[in-house]
Scaffold this motif. Structure first.
Motif, PDB file in Angstrom:
ATOM      1  N   LYS A 238       0.808  -1.237   0.000  1.00 23.17           N
ATOM      2  CA  LYS A 238       0.000   0.000   0.000  1.00 23.17           C
ATOM      3  C   LYS A 238       0.839   1.284   0.000  1.00 23.17           C
ATOM      4  O   LYS A 238       0.371   2.333  -0.429  1.00 23.17           O
ATOM      5  CB  LYS A 238      -0.890   0.035   1.263  1.00 23.17           C
ATOM      6  CG  LYS A 238      -1.850  -1.137   1.378  1.00 23.17           C
ATOM      7  CD  LYS A 238      -3.178  -0.777   0.737  1.00 23.17           C
ATOM      8  CE  LYS A 238      -4.238  -1.830   0.948  1.00 23.17           C
ATOM      9  NZ  LYS A 238      -4.119  -2.976   0.041  1.00 23.17           N
ATOM     10  N   LYS A 239       2.047   1.218   0.533  1.00 22.00           N
ATOM     11  CA  LYS A 239       2.873   2.426   0.621  1.00 22.00           C
ATOM     12  C   LYS A 239       4.322   2.082   0.280  1.00 22.00           C
ATOM     13  O   LYS A 239       5.007   1.399   1.046  1.00 22.00           O
ATOM     14  CB  LYS A 239       2.817   3.032   2.032  1.00 22.00           C
ATOM     15  CG  LYS A 239       1.510   3.751   2.329  1.00 22.00           C
ATOM     16  CD  LYS A 239       1.541   4.470   3.654  1.00 22.00           C
ATOM     17  CE  LYS A 239       0.341   5.372   3.854  1.00 22.00           C
ATOM     18  NZ  LYS A 239      -0.966   4.765   3.598  1.00 22.00           N
ATOM     19  N   ILE A 240       4.760   2.583  -0.875  1.00 22.59           N
ATOM     20  CA  ILE A 240       6.141   2.310  -1.303  1.00 22.59           C
ATOM     21  C   ILE A 240       6.870   3.630  -1.543  1.00 22.59           C
ATOM     22  O   ILE A 240       6.339   4.534  -2.202  1.00 22.59           O
ATOM     23  CB  ILE A 240       6.170   1.467  -2.601  1.00 22.59           C
ATOM     24  CG1 ILE A 240       5.347   0.177  -2.426  1.00 22.59           C
ATOM     25  CG2 ILE A 240       7.595   1.157  -3.010  1.00 22.59           C
ATOM     26  CD1 ILE A 240       5.346  -0.743  -3.635  1.00 22.59           C
ATOM     27  N   LEU A 241       8.077   3.738  -0.995  1.00 23.09           N
ATOM     28  CA  LEU A 241       8.926   4.900  -1.284  1.00 23.09           C
ATOM     29  C   LEU A 241       9.819   4.544  -2.473  1.00 23.09           C
ATOM     30  O   LEU A 241      10.546   3.539  -2.427  1.00 23.09           O
ATOM     31  CB  LEU A 241       9.797   5.250  -0.074  1.00 23.09           C
ATOM     32  CG  LEU A 241       9.058   5.787   1.154  1.00 23.09           C
ATOM     33  CD1 LEU A 241      10.025   5.948   2.331  1.00 23.09           C
ATOM     34  CD2 LEU A 241       8.368   7.110   0.848  1.00 23.09           C
ATOM     35  N   VAL A 242       9.730   5.349  -3.515  1.00 24.69           N
ATOM     36  CA  VAL A 242      10.566   5.128  -4.702  1.00 24.69           C
ATOM     37  C   VAL A 242      11.555   6.290  -4.776  1.00 24.69           C
ATOM     38  O   VAL A 242      11.153   7.452  -4.912  1.00 24.69           O
ATOM     39  CB  VAL A 242       9.734   5.059  -5.992  1.00 24.69           C
ATOM     40  CG1 VAL A 242      10.630   4.720  -7.167  1.00 24.69           C
ATOM     41  CG2 VAL A 242       8.608   4.052  -5.860  1.00 24.69           C
ATOM     42  N   VAL A 243      12.828   5.925  -4.712  1.00 26.53           N
ATOM     43  CA  VAL A 243      13.886   6.933  -4.606  1.00 26.53           C
ATOM     44  C   VAL A 243      14.754   6.923  -5.862  1.00 26.53           C
ATOM     45  O   VAL A 243      15.008   5.872  -6.443  1.00 26.53           O
ATOM     46  CB  VAL A 243      14.791   6.601  -3.387  1.00 26.53           C
ATOM     47  CG1 VAL A 243      15.918   7.617  -3.263  1.00 26.53           C
ATOM     48  CG2 VAL A 243      13.984   6.512  -2.101  1.00 26.53           C
TER      49      VAL A 243
ATOM     50  N   GLY B 202      26.234  16.153 -10.724  1.00 22.79           N
ATOM     51  CA  GLY B 202      26.083  16.685  -9.370  1.00 22.79           C
ATOM     52  C   GLY B 202      25.470  15.626  -8.474  1.00 22.79           C
ATOM     53  O   GLY B 202      25.142  14.523  -8.915  1.00 22.79           O
ATOM     54  N   ASP B 203      25.308  15.960  -7.193  1.00 19.81           N
ATOM     55  CA  ASP B 203      24.740  15.042  -6.202  1.00 19.81           C
ATOM     56  C   ASP B 203      23.336  15.501  -5.815  1.00 19.81           C
ATOM     57  O   ASP B 203      23.085  16.710  -5.711  1.00 19.81           O
ATOM     58  CB  ASP B 203      25.588  15.032  -4.924  1.00 19.81           C
ATOM     59  CG  ASP B 203      27.041  14.638  -5.176  1.00 19.81           C
ATOM     60  OD1 ASP B 203      27.314  14.006  -6.213  1.00 19.81           O
ATOM     61  OD2 ASP B 203      27.898  14.962  -4.332  1.00 19.81           O
ATOM     62  N   GLY B 204      22.453  14.553  -5.533  1.00 16.67           N
ATOM     63  CA  GLY B 204      21.115  14.922  -5.073  1.00 16.67           C
ATOM     64  C   GLY B 204      20.203  13.711  -5.000  1.00 16.67           C
ATOM     65  O   GLY B 204      20.481  12.659  -5.608  1.00 16.67           O
ATOM     66  N   ALA B 205      19.122  13.853  -4.223  1.00 16.90           N
ATOM     67  CA  ALA B 205      18.182  12.745  -4.015  1.00 16.90           C
ATOM     68  C   ALA B 205      16.745  13.235  -4.126  1.00 16.90           C
ATOM     69  O   ALA B 205      16.419  14.324  -3.661  1.00 16.90           O
ATOM     70  CB  ALA B 205      18.399  12.134  -2.626  1.00 16.90           C
ATOM     71  N   GLY B 206      15.909  12.405  -4.739  1.00 11.35           N
ATOM     72  CA  GLY B 206      14.481  12.695  -4.799  1.00 11.35           C
ATOM     73  C   GLY B 206      13.699  11.430  -4.471  1.00 11.35           C
ATOM     74  O   GLY B 206      14.206  10.314  -4.672  1.00 11.35           O
ATOM     75  N   VAL B 207      12.506  11.586  -3.925  1.00 12.99           N
ATOM     76  CA  VAL B 207      11.698  10.417  -3.550  1.00 12.99           C
ATOM     77  C   VAL B 207      10.231  10.717  -3.807  1.00 12.99           C
ATOM     78  O   VAL B 207       9.793  11.856  -3.664  1.00 12.99           O
ATOM     79  CB  VAL B 207      11.929  10.037  -2.065  1.00 12.99           C
ATOM     80  CG1 VAL B 207      11.603  11.186  -1.122  1.00 12.99           C
ATOM     81  CG2 VAL B 207      11.124   8.810  -1.665  1.00 12.99           C
ATOM     82  N   VAL B 208       9.488   9.682  -4.204  1.00 15.67           N
ATOM     83  CA  VAL B 208       8.025   9.814  -4.287  1.00 15.67           C
ATOM     84  C   VAL B 208       7.399   8.706  -3.441  1.00 15.67           C
ATOM     85  O   VAL B 208       7.989   7.637  -3.249  1.00 15.67           O
ATOM     86  CB  VAL B 208       7.490   9.720  -5.741  1.00 15.67           C
ATOM     87  CG1 VAL B 208       8.078  10.816  -6.619  1.00 15.67           C
ATOM     88  CG2 VAL B 208       7.726   8.347  -6.353  1.00 15.67           C
ATOM     89  N   LEU B 209       6.200   9.007  -2.932  1.00 16.29           N
ATOM     90  CA  LEU B 209       5.398   7.990  -2.246  1.00 16.29           C
ATOM     91  C   LEU B 209       4.392   7.466  -3.258  1.00 16.29           C
ATOM     92  O   LEU B 209       3.716   8.248  -3.939  1.00 16.29           O
ATOM     93  CB  LEU B 209       4.678   8.610  -1.042  1.00 16.29           C
ATOM     94  CG  LEU B 209       3.733   7.679  -0.281  1.00 16.29           C
ATOM     95  CD1 LEU B 209       4.488   6.533   0.390  1.00 16.29           C
ATOM     96  CD2 LEU B 209       2.951   8.462   0.791  1.00 16.29           C
TER      97      LEU B 209
END
Ligand code: ACO
Length: 327
Positions: free
Chosen positions: A134-139, A160-167
């Motif tokens: 039901k709840k997955i973090l996709v990074v 460059g460096d950086g991180a993003g995530v969606v639920l």
């Protein structure tokens, strides 16, 4: 029918900045060359030697959780698209679950270079669509500064460096991932790779002397393959869904090079006003670019918007996702 919908976004960028002027100090280049050939003005760099990729991922997830009212123990799964895991093993996803206290989550990393986020999003969407989770973090997250040769002007100016995530959560009203096309062509490995540190060439004095722990790229070949791969996968996705470029509200492409993005938009017929670009601020953060772009432009999206995500990267790997925005 259950679809996998994005219901929240988070991002993290380390404080350190590397400008084009800084690049002029490192290699034989110029601010003007970098801007006209790539569109990049600066990049964020993780400079703290005690921190690594998983810390950026944690920063992005904390940002998401601060904007969404959910308990971290509700997270079922974490997938991290990356080529710069903290360690060859265990996976960054496992370290991250531990650091944020996601006691009920399992997870793993997906290594598809710059296509890492779209590969991860499609994988996660299947676990949602089948009703399994039901709840997955996709990074999508990369600390490219850890594998870049700051003596090689053809690659160091790009990354460059950086991180993003969606639920990702289930949606039974229509919005969410509608369709996707993922492709790969292993013969492309020779044009874009890191040769050392794996089982073929384990780390040794020789691999270090040969600079095999850095990204190697034949830019021109990759440029052409990227334009072709992204354009064709978008075209095929539109045809398969009986859509034309006019039906698309936004295109969120992997931020590799501004010229690649305009070539793809031109080929597909999508107006540049619909192509979301932030490469000037962050450079190419590999798996991080698409979620960071969604994060930056979240306020533009309306429920029901049709969005194309598209990427191309090492492998070669590439593909596109058709998404309907859920909020
Ligand atoms: N500053 C000044 N001159 C440079 C620089 C620089 N930083 N880099 C290269 N040059 C020179 C070259 O040496 C060459 O000089 P020459 O003509 O005297 O030999 C000239 O500029 C032109 O070089 P090209 O390689 O033809 O330049 P191009 O316009 O192709 O730009 C670039 C190079 C920016 C790397 C481009 O090819 C590109 O963006 N490629 C694709 C990158 C990409 O999409 N990667 C995929 C994702 S990455 C991943 O998956 C990890």
């Amino acid at each position: 029918m259950i679809r996998a919908a994005i219901t929240g976004i988070g991002g993290y960028l380390p404080e350190g900045i590397l400008t084009n002027k800084d690049m002029e100090e490192l290699v034989d280049t110029s601010e003007e060359w970098i801007i006209t050939r790539t569109g990049i003005q600066k990049r964020h760099i993780l400079k703290d030697p005690d921190k690594a990729n998983s810390d950026m991922v944690v920063g992005a997830i904390q940002n998401l959780l601060s904007r969404k009212n959910i308990d971290v123990e509700e997270i079922d799964m974490i997938i991290v698209g990356t080529v710069t895991a903290d360690y060859p093993f265990p996976d960054t996803a496992n370290l991250v679950a531990h650091k944020i206290g996601a006691k009920n989550a399992f997870g793993y990393d997906i290594n598809a270079a710059c296509s890492g986020f779209i590969y991860s999003l499609v994988t996660a969407s299947k676990f949602i669509e089948t009703g399994t989770y039901k709840k997955i973090l996709v990074v999508g997250s990369d600390q490219m500064s850890s594998i870049i040769n700051y003596k090689d002007r053809t690659t160091c100016i790009l990354f460059g460096d950086g991180a993003g995530v969606v639920l990702l959560e289930p949606n039974e009203e229509g919005p969410g991932v509608q369709d996707s096309i993922l492709r790969a062509e292993g013969a492309g490995w020779e044009y874009l790779h890191m040769k050392g540190g794996g089982s073929k060439n384990p780390a040794s004095a020789e691999t270090i002397a040969n600079d095999w722990h850095y990204v190697y790229q034949e830019g021109k070949t990759v440029f052409k393959a990227a334009v072709k791969g992204m354009s064709e996968s978008i075209h095929d996705l539109l045809v398969r869904n009986n859509l034309t470029h006019e039906d698309i509200d936004w295109m969120v492409p992997h931020q590799a090079n501004k010229r690649i993005l305009s070539s793809v938009a031109n080929y597909v017929g999508i107006d540049m006003d619909k192509v979301l670009i932030n490469i000037e601020k962050y450079g190419n953060t590999t798996a991080g670019t698409i979620p960071l772009c969604l994060w930056d432009y979240e306020s533009k999206f309306k429920k029901g918007d049709k969005i194309i995500l598209t990427a191309f990267g090492g492998g070669f790997t590439w593909g596109s996702i058709l998404l309907e925005w859920a909020y």
